[in-house]
Scaffold this active site. Structure first.
Site, PDB file in Angstrom:
ATOM      1  CD  GLU A  91      -2.891  -1.156   2.386  1.00  0.00           C
ATOM      2  OE1 GLU A  91      -2.736  -0.288   3.275  1.00  0.00           O
ATOM      3  OE2 GLU A  91      -3.770  -2.031   2.441  1.00  0.00           O
TER       4      GLU A  91
ATOM      5  CD  GLU B 290      -3.486  -6.134   3.211  1.00  0.00           C
ATOM      6  OE1 GLU B 290      -4.342  -5.297   3.598  1.00  0.00           O
ATOM      7  OE2 GLU B 290      -2.281  -6.065   3.515  1.00  0.00           O
TER       8      GLU B 290
END
Length: 478
Positions: A329, A422
């Site tokens: 991320e 995820e």
């Protein structure tokens, strides 16, 4: 004189008798010739002999006018006798004619018999030929039918084989285009795992689950999934946060021994210590110094980074391949590794790649680059093909997130698998297909994300769908 006349008369009678015989024989010859050409030779022979005799006698008898006149005048009373003798000769000629006719009939019968036999033979031959022709036609027809059936079956088999081969070829082509790991010296285990992931890409989705260790058991999420689906996920997600290197490695080895796949991330502060809180709160003060060799900041960065390398080497020594997912991320810019911007992030990534690959010799790593679900300008954050094996993104929005998948594909094209590394609520197979989102795996986040955001009925359907690959369905890779 009388004696002389008597002698002449006798000679003349003999001549007339022979002449009559000659005429009778000639008539016999003509009749025989009319009856059959085959008796011609016998009659001709007889006629020639008679003619020669007649000619001879006649020549001797008619030697003078005197003899002829005397014969004519004096012998008329005896003509009847001569005629009767000629009749006898005629009878003889008739007998000869009958014999010739019988011979001709015999020959004709023989010829007819031969012709009949020949005719029968011809008929038989024609019948045999006809039967042979019919049999040949039937055989040809049967052969043709059999050939057509065989050809049809072969065609079907060929089509089926071709169809199967086409699918395999497409999968192989897809696999071969993504099969080369960034590290040319990757271990055989890493290569085998990567090849399997590439072959699965577009043909199925590998199930995954992130673990927690604070819910009373490190099997908390896995027990929950098994209880509600009868299945275990294929991938186990682990985290080196809080320097839990030994614990993570122990659980990673146990999962690997079950035939599972291991992926590891690392929530930590800018000094590579701490956990999620530190990853959010800390940052690099001077990126230029931290990323420049020879500086104190650089040495500090490398020292913290090497803690992870030492732990991963333990797994390398056990021949355990790892889907290594550091600095995830990054484009969200909420973790310290993304706060310095795209260029500093790419330098940080390549420093770790070089340090782990070339200094530590970690040939068991498959490098996974994980974008966030709300990032922008994905191209600007990409370190390059030489440093990435698998690209991915995460999102906690429901559904297949097809747009997110497309955005990652725009960066890496079709040369690398793309994963949903995820998620909260797992997308259904129908949602994935409708969105054309070919994520190669999904990994649900821990605790409430799996227990509260996924209803058990849908969870069971997903884990038991043929498109979803679970632990028990993984092949033996190593």
């Amino acid at each position: 004189m009388k004696k002389r006349l008597l002698s002449v008369f006798c000679v003349l009678a003999l001549a007339l008798n022979i002449t009559a015989c000659g005429k009778a024989e000639s008539a016999s010859q003509t009749s025989a010739a009319a009856l059959s050409e085959t008796s011609g030779e016998a009659v001709l022979s007889l006629s020639e002999t008679t003619s020669e005799t007649t000619t001879s006698v006649t020549t001797e008898a008619v030697t003078s006018e005197e003899t002829t006149t005397a014969l004519t005048s004096e012998t008329e009373p005896e003509v009847t006798v001569t005629v009767q003798t000629a009749a006898e000769v005629t009878e003889t000629a008739a007998a000869i004619q009958t014999a010739a006719a019988e011979e001709t009939t015999a020959k004709t019968t023989a010829v007819m018999t031969q012709e009949t036999t020949a005719a029968k033979t011809t008929v038989t031959a024609k019948e045999t030929t006809a039967k042979t022709t019919v049999t040949t036609k039937e055989t040809t027809a049967k052969t043709t039918i059999t050939t057509k059936e065989t050809t049809a079956k072969t065609a079907v088999t060929t089509k089926e084989t071709t169809a199967k081969t086409t699918v395999t070829t497409k999968a192989s082509a897809n696999q071969s285009s993504t099969q080369k790991l960034s590290n040319p010296n990757a271990s055989k285990e890493a290569k085998a795992l990567f090849e399997y992931i590439c072959s699965t890409y577009g043909n199925g989705i590998i199930s995954g689950q992130q673990e927690s260790t604070w819910m009373g058991s490190d099997q908390y999420e896995f027990d929950y999934i098994y209880k509600n689906t009868g299945k275990y996920p294929a991938i186990r997600g682990l985290d080196y946060m809080n320097d839990d290197f030994s614990g993570v490695n122990k659980r990673a080895a146990a999962w690997h021994d079950k035939g599972g796949i291991v992926t590891i991330c690392w929530h930590c502060g800018s000094d590579f210590s701490g956990s999620w809180a530190e990853s959010m709160k800390t940052e690099i003060v001077d990126w230029n110094k931290a990323l420049t060799k020879g500086t104190t900041e650089y040495e500090k960065l490398i020292k913290g980074m090497d803690k992870g390398a030492a732990a991963l080497k333990e797994l390398k020594d056990k021949n355990i391949p790892v889907l290594w997912r550091p600095f995830h991320e990054f484009d969200g810019a909420w973790f310290w590794w993304g706060k310095g911007g795209a260029e500093n992030f790419k330098k940080l990534w390549t420093i770790m790649y070089d340090r782990y690959t070339n200094y530590w010799g970690l040939d068991n790593l498959i490098w996974v680059l994980g974008y966030s679900g709300n990032g922008k300008n994905y191209d600007s954050w990409y370190p390059g093909d030489k440093y990435v094996d698998i690209a991915g993104a995460d999102s906690y929005s429901d559904g297949a997130n097809g747009n997110l998948y497309t955005n990652v594909c725009k960066v890496v094209g079709d040369t690398k698998p793309v994963c949903f590394h995820e998620c909260g609520r797992i997308p259904t197979v129908e949602q994935l297909k409708n969105a054309s989102a070919k994520w190669v795996w999904f990994m649900t986040w821990h605790t409430e994300h799996i227990t509260d955001h996924n209803d058990t009925k849908t969870l069971k359907e997903i884990y038991n769908d043929d498109y979803v690959i679970t632990l028990d369905e993984l092949p033996k890779l190593y």
